[in-house]
Design a protein around this motif. Sequence first.
Motif, PDB file in Angstrom:
ATOM      1  N   ARG A 173       0.855  -1.192   0.000  1.00 22.51           N
ATOM      2  CA  ARG A 173       0.000   0.000   0.000  1.00 22.51           C
ATOM      3  C   ARG A 173       0.881   1.228   0.000  1.00 22.51           C
ATOM      4  NH1 ARG A 173      -4.839  -1.757   4.288  1.00 22.51           N
ATOM      5  NH2 ARG A 173      -5.223  -3.733   3.209  1.00 22.51           N
ATOM      6  N   GLU A 175       1.135   3.850   1.442  1.00 22.00           N
ATOM      7  CA  GLU A 175       0.701   4.577   2.642  1.00 22.00           C
ATOM      8  C   GLU A 175       1.256   5.994   2.596  1.00 22.00           C
ATOM      9  OE1 GLU A 175      -1.315   3.597   4.956  1.00 22.00           O
ATOM     10  OE2 GLU A 175      -1.323   1.406   4.919  1.00 22.00           O
ATOM     11  N   ARG A 184       3.112   0.552  10.334  1.00 21.85           N
ATOM     12  CA  ARG A 184       2.541   0.990   9.055  1.00 21.85           C
ATOM     13  C   ARG A 184       3.657   1.009   8.015  1.00 21.85           C
ATOM     14  NH1 ARG A 184      -2.147   2.549   8.087  1.00 21.85           N
ATOM     15  NH2 ARG A 184      -2.612   3.124  10.234  1.00 21.85           N
ATOM     16  N   SER A 185       3.683  -0.029   7.193  1.00 21.80           N
ATOM     17  CA  SER A 185       4.713  -0.163   6.176  1.00 21.80           C
ATOM     18  C   SER A 185       4.070  -0.066   4.799  1.00 21.80           C
ATOM     19  CB  SER A 185       5.410  -1.517   6.281  1.00 21.80           C
ATOM     20  OG  SER A 185       5.748  -1.813   7.604  1.00 21.80           O
ATOM     21  N   GLU A 259      -5.053  -1.326  15.672  1.00 21.34           N
ATOM     22  CA  GLU A 259      -5.567  -2.517  14.973  1.00 21.34           C
ATOM     23  C   GLU A 259      -4.434  -3.377  14.431  1.00 21.34           C
ATOM     24  OE1 GLU A 259      -7.708  -1.683  11.310  1.00 21.34           O
ATOM     25  OE2 GLU A 259      -7.337  -3.724  10.639  1.00 21.34           O
ATOM     26  N   PHE A 260      -4.556  -4.695  14.613  1.00 24.58           N
ATOM     27  CA  PHE A 260      -3.629  -5.575  13.889  1.00 24.58           C
ATOM     28  C   PHE A 260      -4.343  -6.745  13.236  1.00 24.58           C
ATOM     29  CE2 PHE A 260      -2.559  -9.001  17.097  1.00 24.58           C
ATOM     30  CZ  PHE A 260      -3.447  -8.568  18.071  1.00 24.58           C
ATOM     31  N   GLY A 297      -2.356  -8.908  10.091  1.00 27.33           N
ATOM     32  CA  GLY A 297      -1.064  -8.492   9.531  1.00 27.33           C
ATOM     33  C   GLY A 297       0.052  -9.192  10.292  1.00 27.33           C
TER      34      GLY A 297
HETATM   35  P1  ATP Z   1      -5.257   0.873   9.006  1.00 30.33           P
HETATM   36  O1  ATP Z   1      -6.585   1.486   9.381  1.00 30.33           O
HETATM   37  O2  ATP Z   1      -4.292   0.762  10.159  1.00 30.33           O
HETATM   38  O3  ATP Z   1      -4.648   1.472   7.776  1.00 30.33           O
HETATM   39  P2  ATP Z   1      -6.727  -1.135   7.633  1.00 30.33           P
HETATM   40  O4  ATP Z   1      -8.026  -1.109   8.365  1.00 30.33           O
HETATM   41  O5  ATP Z   1      -6.612  -0.442   6.342  1.00 30.33           O
HETATM   42  O6  ATP Z   1      -5.544  -0.648   8.614  1.00 30.33           O
HETATM   43  P3  ATP Z   1      -7.080  -3.795   6.652  1.00 30.33           P
HETATM   44  O7  ATP Z   1      -7.305  -3.338   5.278  1.00 30.33           O
HETATM   45  O8  ATP Z   1      -8.226  -4.287   7.445  1.00 30.33           O
HETATM   46  O9  ATP Z   1      -6.284  -2.652   7.470  1.00 30.33           O
HETATM   47  O10 ATP Z   1      -5.913  -4.891   6.618  1.00 30.33           O
HETATM   48  C1  ATP Z   1      -5.897  -6.006   7.480  1.00 30.33           C
HETATM   49  C2  ATP Z   1      -4.607  -6.078   8.262  1.00 30.33           C
HETATM   50  O11 ATP Z   1      -3.469  -5.913   7.422  1.00 30.33           O
HETATM   51  C3  ATP Z   1      -4.459  -4.992   9.311  1.00 30.33           C
HETATM   52  O12 ATP Z   1      -5.151  -5.322  10.499  1.00 30.33           O
HETATM   53  C4  ATP Z   1      -2.976  -4.971   9.519  1.00 30.33           C
HETATM   54  O13 ATP Z   1      -2.543  -5.958  10.426  1.00 30.33           O
HETATM   55  C5  ATP Z   1      -2.439  -5.271   8.146  1.00 30.33           C
HETATM   56  N1  ATP Z   1      -2.032  -4.017   7.512  1.00 30.33           N
HETATM   57  C6  ATP Z   1      -2.807  -3.182   6.789  1.00 30.33           C
HETATM   58  N2  ATP Z   1      -2.104  -2.125   6.361  1.00 30.33           N
HETATM   59  C7  ATP Z   1      -0.838  -2.294   6.827  1.00 30.33           C
HETATM   60  C8  ATP Z   1       0.372  -1.545   6.721  1.00 30.33           C
HETATM   61  N3  ATP Z   1       0.423  -0.420   6.033  1.00 30.33           N
HETATM   62  N4  ATP Z   1       1.484  -2.033   7.346  1.00 30.33           N
HETATM   63  C9  ATP Z   1       1.454  -3.181   8.031  1.00 30.33           C
HETATM   64  N5  ATP Z   1       0.339  -3.925   8.159  1.00 30.33           N
HETATM   65  C10 ATP Z   1      -0.791  -3.504   7.571  1.00 30.33           C
END
Ligand code: ATP
Length: 422
Positions: A173, A175, A184-185, A259-260, A297
């Motif tokens: 992503r 980000e 957040r990677s 959230e994880f 994640g």
């Molecule tokens: P956030 O709100 O923190 O951006 P998200 O709600 O977009 O997260 P999901 O799309 O539900 O996350 O993704 C499911 C899982 O993937 C997350 O709970 C997390 O553990 C992992 N994840 C999502 N984005 C990242 C990221 N940028 N870096 C690391 N792990 C991630």
Amino acid sequence: MDLMQDITALAKRRGFVYPGSEIYGGFGGFWDYGPLGVELKNNIKREWWKSMVYERDDVVGADAAIIMNPRVWEASGHIEAFTDPLVECKSCHHRFRADKIGGVCPDCGGEFTEPKKFNLLTEVYVGTTEEGKNKAYLRGEITQGVFVNFKNVVDSTRVKIPFGIAQIGKAFRNEITAGNFTFRSREFEQMELEYFIKPGKVEAKKVFEFWKEARLNWYVSLGMNKENLRFRRHEEDERAHYAADAVDIEYKAPFGWSEFEGVHNRTDFDLKNHHLKYKDEEAGEEYTPWVIETSGGIDRTALFFLIDAYRQDKERVILKLHPKLAPYKVAVFPLLANKPDLLQKAKEIYQILRTKLYVAWDDRGNIGKRYFAQDEIGTPWCVTIDFQTLEDDTVTIRDRDTTKQERVKADKLEEYFENRLK
Ligand code: ATP
């Protein structure tokens, strides 16, 4: 000292996680896992796969390609809706997520622009010739790889609804602001279950509740402190474009509840978009299944296991990782490295144990220092071969958490660790 700084420093010093491309100044939002980090991640993945696939009759696995036909992302709604609102500082031009930032730029105090939508999909170009170059995307979630194979799995296996498909893999992503170490990677790994059910709110609610509890309990079963975990239900206006209901599993991180893993009711949103249906031959009906998803994640999970396990007792750092997650299960030491008899006996034991477990060897410095070095990386047990070993074939086993030592027959070691790891 700040806990996140301590963890980041330990991770680098002992080979869990390094900044990505570090010798070229790093690359924001990318991290490299070292010799111990890859073990921790592999252990998490193995335990997850065991509990989701091997221990269940109704779940099978898959491993789809990272790059898919771009039409997948049009159909899934990600090109349209996989966006974060973004603001830009009018003076230093740094960009931030509008929903995660206050009124002024934290870097220079400048004023922000109005929020703009920013798509998180990472673009790539695929093709061998310049004209043939085709824009595609690195997957923003691993989920779609399962949906596009729904029919393949149904046709090639004996699964019947309700059933699930589990998958582990990388997602990407773009980000806007990466940060909080690996939290957040821009490149990360996900472990997901897509569980297909008969359409209907009542069934969806039941299955949703089941998976929500099961997933939280899985973290607890691997040693995560229950007090550091909670559920948080999404408000209607914060749910992702595909979700009718969503609960986050959050960890009480040093930077706040975070959230994880997410449990989502995706209804028939995805299969409908891909025009996929399920034929129930026995009941003679055809329908579009609903999907309950658990999406965790691996990088965030590994980080939170590290934080949860971290203890500092004066100069001594201990990682109280669950033995199933610890990179090394056992470390083997000869009491003195310059005594050939001890060295040879210790090597023998080391060679036998390593056929079953991942075992560390250390013959440097004094025993106390070796214990501390193993405590710091979470090795649950240290085996020392001393002069008594040469007489009665017993060794000492020292426990990381209690620091107690016991003597065990050398030929009973495999059995001993097998039992402890059960
Ligand atoms: P956030 O709100 O923190 O951006 P998200 O709600 O977009 O997260 P999901 O799309 O539900 O996350 O993704 C499911 C899982 O993937 C997350 O709970 C997390 O553990 C992992 N994840 C999502 N984005 C990242 C990221 N940028 N870096 C690391 N792990 C991630």
